[in-house]
Design an enzyme around this catalytic site. Sequence first.
Site, PDB file in Angstrom:
ATOM      1  CE  LYS A 193      -6.081   1.526  -0.525  1.00  0.00           C
ATOM      2  NZ  LYS A 193      -6.186   1.546   0.689  1.00  0.00           N
ATOM      3  CE1 TYR A 212     -14.787   3.125  -3.564  1.00  0.00           C
ATOM      4  CE2 TYR A 212     -12.754   3.435  -4.965  1.00  0.00           C
ATOM      5  CZ  TYR A 212     -13.634   3.301  -3.704  1.00  0.00           C
ATOM      6  OH  TYR A 212     -12.665   3.158  -2.411  1.00  0.00           O
ATOM      7  CB  SER A 232     -10.975   7.221  -3.728  1.00  0.00           C
ATOM      8  OG  SER A 232     -10.104   7.532  -3.399  1.00  0.00           O
ATOM      9  CD  GLU A 258       5.833  -4.197   3.980  1.00  0.00           C
ATOM     10  OE1 GLU A 258       5.114  -4.701   4.522  1.00  0.00           O
ATOM     11  OE2 GLU A 258       6.185  -2.941   4.226  1.00  0.00           O
ATOM     12  CE  LYS A 281      -3.980   7.807   7.023  1.00  0.00           C
ATOM     13  NZ  LYS A 281      -5.136   6.887   6.782  1.00  0.00           N
ATOM     14  CE  LYS A 295      -3.592   2.223   2.678  1.00  0.00           C
ATOM     15  NZ  LYS A 295      -4.523   2.053   3.671  1.00  0.00           N
ATOM     16  NE  ARG A 330      -5.912   9.116   3.324  1.00  0.00           N
ATOM     17  CZ  ARG A 330      -4.550   9.180   3.160  1.00  0.00           C
ATOM     18  NH1 ARG A 330      -4.155  10.267   3.277  1.00  0.00           N
ATOM     19  NH2 ARG A 330      -3.915   8.093   3.168  1.00  0.00           N
TER      20      ARG A 330
HETATM   21  C1  PBG Z   1      -7.456   3.065   5.121  1.00  0.00           C
HETATM   22  C2  PBG Z   1      -7.810   2.932   3.673  1.00  0.00           C
HETATM   23  C3  PBG Z   1      -7.701   3.840   2.575  1.00  0.00           C
HETATM   24  C4  PBG Z   1      -8.218   3.363   1.573  1.00  0.00           C
HETATM   25  C5  PBG Z   1      -8.747   1.934   1.873  1.00  0.00           C
HETATM   26  N1  PBG Z   1      -8.542   1.705   3.241  1.00  0.00           N
HETATM   27  C6  PBG Z   1      -7.133   5.016   2.546  1.00  0.00           C
HETATM   28  C7  PBG Z   1      -6.156   5.558   3.185  1.00  0.00           C
HETATM   29  O1  PBG Z   1      -5.005   5.001   3.382  1.00  0.00           O
HETATM   30  O2  PBG Z   1      -6.221   6.693   3.970  1.00  0.00           O
HETATM   31  C8  PBG Z   1      -8.260   4.000   0.113  1.00  0.00           C
HETATM   32  C9  PBG Z   1      -9.309   3.441  -0.683  1.00  0.00           C
HETATM   33  C10 PBG Z   1      -9.346   4.371  -1.808  1.00  0.00           C
HETATM   34  O3  PBG Z   1      -8.781   5.587  -1.959  1.00  0.00           O
HETATM   35  O4  PBG Z   1     -10.529   4.322  -2.611  1.00  0.00           O
HETATM   36  N2  PBG Z   1      -7.521   2.124   6.125  1.00  0.00           N
END
Ligand code: PBG
Length: 317
Positions: free
Chosen positions: A237, A302, A263, A222, A206, A182, A192
């Site tokens: 991701k 989505y 997203s 990882e 983060k 990630k 968010r």
């Molecule tokens: C956090 C989480 C995130 C997403 C899924 N689970 C975002 C983050 O790290 O703030 C993002 C998914 C997306 O952007 O569609 N637990």
Amino acid sequence: MRGLVRETRLGVDDLIWPLFVHELDGDVEVSSMPGVARMGIDSLLRSCERGVAAGLRAVAIFPSIEAGLKDAEGTLALRDDNLVCRAVRAVKARFPDLLVVTDVALDPFTSHGHDGLLNAAGTDVDNDSTVEVLCGQALVQARAGSDVVAPSDMMDGRVGAIREALDGGGHEGTAIMAYSVKYASAFYGPFRDAVGSKVGKDAIGKAGYQMDPANVREALREAALDEGEGADIIMVKPAGPYLDVVREVAAASAVPVAAYQVSGEYSQIKAAERLGWLDGLRARDESLLAIKRAGADMILTYFALEVAEELARRGGG
Ligand code: PBG
């Protein structure tokens, strides 16, 4: 001839549909994600019904928690009457065969928006105490009926610890989809907004626990660690900007690989379509096909419902 020689196909079986729930009745559209809404549980059930009718097999449920219910420890994450657990129970009661995936991470529940507990100085996330809480969170979700728990927090050692906690609690059948790879990505911005987990400008970022977009070898490390700890599915991701990583992780992993078209990847296509700058449907299909071609066994997107409905109209794609 084109059909005979086509090397990659996207089917409804490849898709997992992420959905947002909130405590209110009715829907509120996420302004940065056209066509995506935060839904009350009734409306979530109607969406699942549509998804099932279109042949979708899996949804991922994300809660948007009211600010007043959040605290620094994300206490609510451990309660089995919290929003996500209630949503899972409702979905599984109506659609027992629909696979439900839930996120294991504290960000929807913490007042600071981080995925874990902060250390005493508030300068970083504390890995080990966070892992303990995540085990409890995975257990309440499994008890609510979640089929797949998906740790998205990036703490070290959490997959093994969660596996042990699930097995100890009699949930040997609950699978783990690990957000192994990630990246600290700008493409999570609209998400968010959707769950209200924006980290303040002055707060720590983060990037301390999410990966540097520059790294690929680290991704393989990882993924191997999580696989060794018992992950059933490894996730990469975001997906689109990291197709090389999807390809390499898929080649190196013995377990299935999921890719999350996040997203921001969704919203940029929708935004360009609105402006008349891109053919949105073609861009959508091309982006998903590319993720599949790179080696993903499944895609969280989505676009899942609209693609599934279109495939159903065309007779299965
Ligand atoms: C956090 C989480 C995130 C997403 C899924 N689970 C975002 C983050 O790290 O703030 C993002 C998914 C997306 O952007 O569609 N637990």
